[in-house]
Design an enzyme around this catalytic site. Structure first.
Site, PDB file in Angstrom:
ATOM      1  N   GLY A  43       0.772  -1.240   0.000  1.00 53.78           N
ATOM      2  CA  GLY A  43       0.000   0.000   0.000  1.00 53.78           C
ATOM      3  C   GLY A  43       0.802   1.288   0.000  1.00 53.78           C
ATOM      4  O   GLY A  43       0.335   2.313  -0.497  1.00 53.78           O
ATOM      5  N   ASP A 102      -5.252   2.186   9.859  1.00 48.27           N
ATOM      6  CA  ASP A 102      -6.676   1.883  10.057  1.00 48.27           C
ATOM      7  C   ASP A 102      -6.884   1.465  11.517  1.00 48.27           C
ATOM      8  O   ASP A 102      -6.952   2.316  12.395  1.00 48.27           O
ATOM      9  CB  ASP A 102      -7.055   0.788   9.047  1.00 48.27           C
ATOM     10  CG  ASP A 102      -8.516   0.417   9.052  1.00 48.27           C
ATOM     11  OD1 ASP A 102      -9.343   1.225   9.491  1.00 48.27           O
ATOM     12  OD2 ASP A 102      -8.843  -0.698   8.592  1.00 48.27           O
ATOM     13  N   GLY A 104      -4.658   0.127  13.203  1.00 48.09           N
ATOM     14  CA  GLY A 104      -3.357   0.405  13.811  1.00 48.09           C
ATOM     15  C   GLY A 104      -2.646  -0.869  14.246  1.00 48.09           C
ATOM     16  O   GLY A 104      -1.495  -0.820  14.687  1.00 48.09           O
ATOM     17  N   THR A 106      -1.388  -3.425  12.555  1.00 52.63           N
ATOM     18  CA  THR A 106      -0.180  -3.739  11.793  1.00 52.63           C
ATOM     19  C   THR A 106       0.974  -2.849  12.258  1.00 52.63           C
ATOM     20  O   THR A 106       2.056  -3.327  12.596  1.00 52.63           O
ATOM     21  CB  THR A 106      -0.412  -3.512  10.279  1.00 52.63           C
ATOM     22  OG1 THR A 106      -1.604  -4.201   9.896  1.00 52.63           O
ATOM     23  CG2 THR A 106       0.754  -4.010   9.454  1.00 52.63           C
ATOM     24  N   LYS A 130      -7.138   6.865   9.765  1.00 54.84           N
ATOM     25  CA  LYS A 130      -8.564   6.538   9.880  1.00 54.84           C
ATOM     26  C   LYS A 130      -8.875   6.293  11.368  1.00 54.84           C
ATOM     27  O   LYS A 130      -9.100   5.175  11.822  1.00 54.84           O
ATOM     28  CB  LYS A 130      -8.877   5.283   9.053  1.00 54.84           C
ATOM     29  CG  LYS A 130     -10.310   5.219   8.567  1.00 54.84           C
ATOM     30  CD  LYS A 130     -10.674   3.845   8.063  1.00 54.84           C
ATOM     31  CE  LYS A 130     -10.122   3.511   6.705  1.00 54.84           C
ATOM     32  NZ  LYS A 130     -10.590   2.168   6.237  1.00 54.84           N
ATOM     33  N   ASP A 158      -5.612  -0.472  -2.293  1.00 58.09           N
ATOM     34  CA  ASP A 158      -6.382  -1.370  -3.157  1.00 58.09           C
ATOM     35  C   ASP A 158      -7.720  -1.788  -2.565  1.00 58.09           C
ATOM     36  O   ASP A 158      -7.969  -1.645  -1.358  1.00 58.09           O
ATOM     37  CB  ASP A 158      -5.576  -2.649  -3.406  1.00 58.09           C
ATOM     38  CG  ASP A 158      -5.611  -3.590  -2.190  1.00 58.09           C
ATOM     39  OD1 ASP A 158      -5.300  -3.127  -1.078  1.00 58.09           O
ATOM     40  OD2 ASP A 158      -5.968  -4.768  -2.359  1.00 58.09           O
ATOM     41  N   ARG A 164      -4.820   0.399  -7.276  1.00 54.21           N
ATOM     42  CA  ARG A 164      -3.609   0.963  -6.668  1.00 54.21           C
ATOM     43  C   ARG A 164      -3.007   2.083  -7.526  1.00 54.21           C
ATOM     44  O   ARG A 164      -2.344   2.974  -7.022  1.00 54.21           O
ATOM     45  CB  ARG A 164      -2.543  -0.128  -6.476  1.00 54.21           C
ATOM     46  CG  ARG A 164      -2.894  -1.165  -5.421  1.00 54.21           C
ATOM     47  CD  ARG A 164      -1.644  -1.972  -5.061  1.00 54.21           C
ATOM     48  NE  ARG A 164      -1.960  -3.212  -4.352  1.00 54.21           N
ATOM     49  CZ  ARG A 164      -2.151  -3.295  -3.035  1.00 54.21           C
ATOM     50  NH1 ARG A 164      -2.075  -2.222  -2.290  1.00 54.21           N
ATOM     51  NH2 ARG A 164      -2.419  -4.458  -2.478  1.00 54.21           N
TER      52      ARG A 164
END
Ligand code: IMP
Ligand code: MG
Length: 176
Positions: A43, A102, A104, A106, A130, A158, A164
């Site tokens: 990403g 998002d 968080g 990861t 986010k 994606d 992407r």
């Protein structure tokens, strides 16, 4: 493939301006130092290349691919690293770069993992935050924009590996 149901959230020009500002901030903060910029694949691919080209201090680049799995409960979430960095980051100034934070989960796992390797400093760069979906605490040092709970595509992000390559960031009206 262009999404049929989408609206642009950030235009190419808006993204470019904010990325330039972030790069200037980073260049100021790390003046006289060398940074190791770590791209979180896939990403961050586009954001990463735009950002590092605008940073004026010396930059070493590396790449990492991770995916999170688990039931969704914070304690049971974990990540699998399918491609790890090859740089020895001990004593280095490290930037962990992703396009969107998002939940968080990861980034929280990566932050912990990288801290354990004793870098001189470690900072997170996220173009989009986010925030309403956050379940793991993540110290984002350089943030582009805060967004509501929307599913976005483009600029490296994606939906089912599509979109992407869109040069802008759009909200995709599709079921997750
Ligand atoms: P987190 O662990 O929930 O923060 O997940 C972050 C990763 O999920 C990002 O690096 C993206 O790959 C993906 N992701 C989260 N939100 C979106 C979105 O709105 N569009 C596309 N990918 C997303
Ligand atoms: Mg994805």
């Amino acid at each position: 493939m262009i999404p049929c149901e989408h609206r642009i959230l950030f235009t190419e020009q808006e993204i470019e301006q904010r990325v330039t500002e972030l790069a200037q901030e980073i260049s100021r903060d790390y003046a006289g130092k060398e940074v190791v910029a770590v791209c979180i694949l896939k990403g961050a691919l586009v954001f990463f290349t735009d950002l590092v080209r605008r940073i004026s201090v010396p930059v070493l680049v590396d790449y990492l691919q991770a995916s999170s799995y688990g039931s969704g409960a914070v304690s049971s979430r974990n990540i699998v690293i399918s491609k790890d960095i090859t740089t020895d980051i001990r004593g280095k100034h490290v930037l962990l770069i992703d396009t969107i934070i998002d939940t968080g989960e990861t980034m929280a796992c990566l932050y912990k993992r990288f801290s354990e390797q004793n870098p001189a400093s470690l900072a997170i760069v996220g173009l989009l935050d986010k925030k309403p979906r956050r379940t793991a605490e993540v110290p984002i040092a350089y943030k582009g924009f805060e967004i509501p709970d929307l599913f976005v595509v483009g600029y490296g992000m994606d939906y089912g590996e599509q979109y992407r390559n869109l040069p802008y960031i759009a909200v995709l009206d599709a079921d997750r």
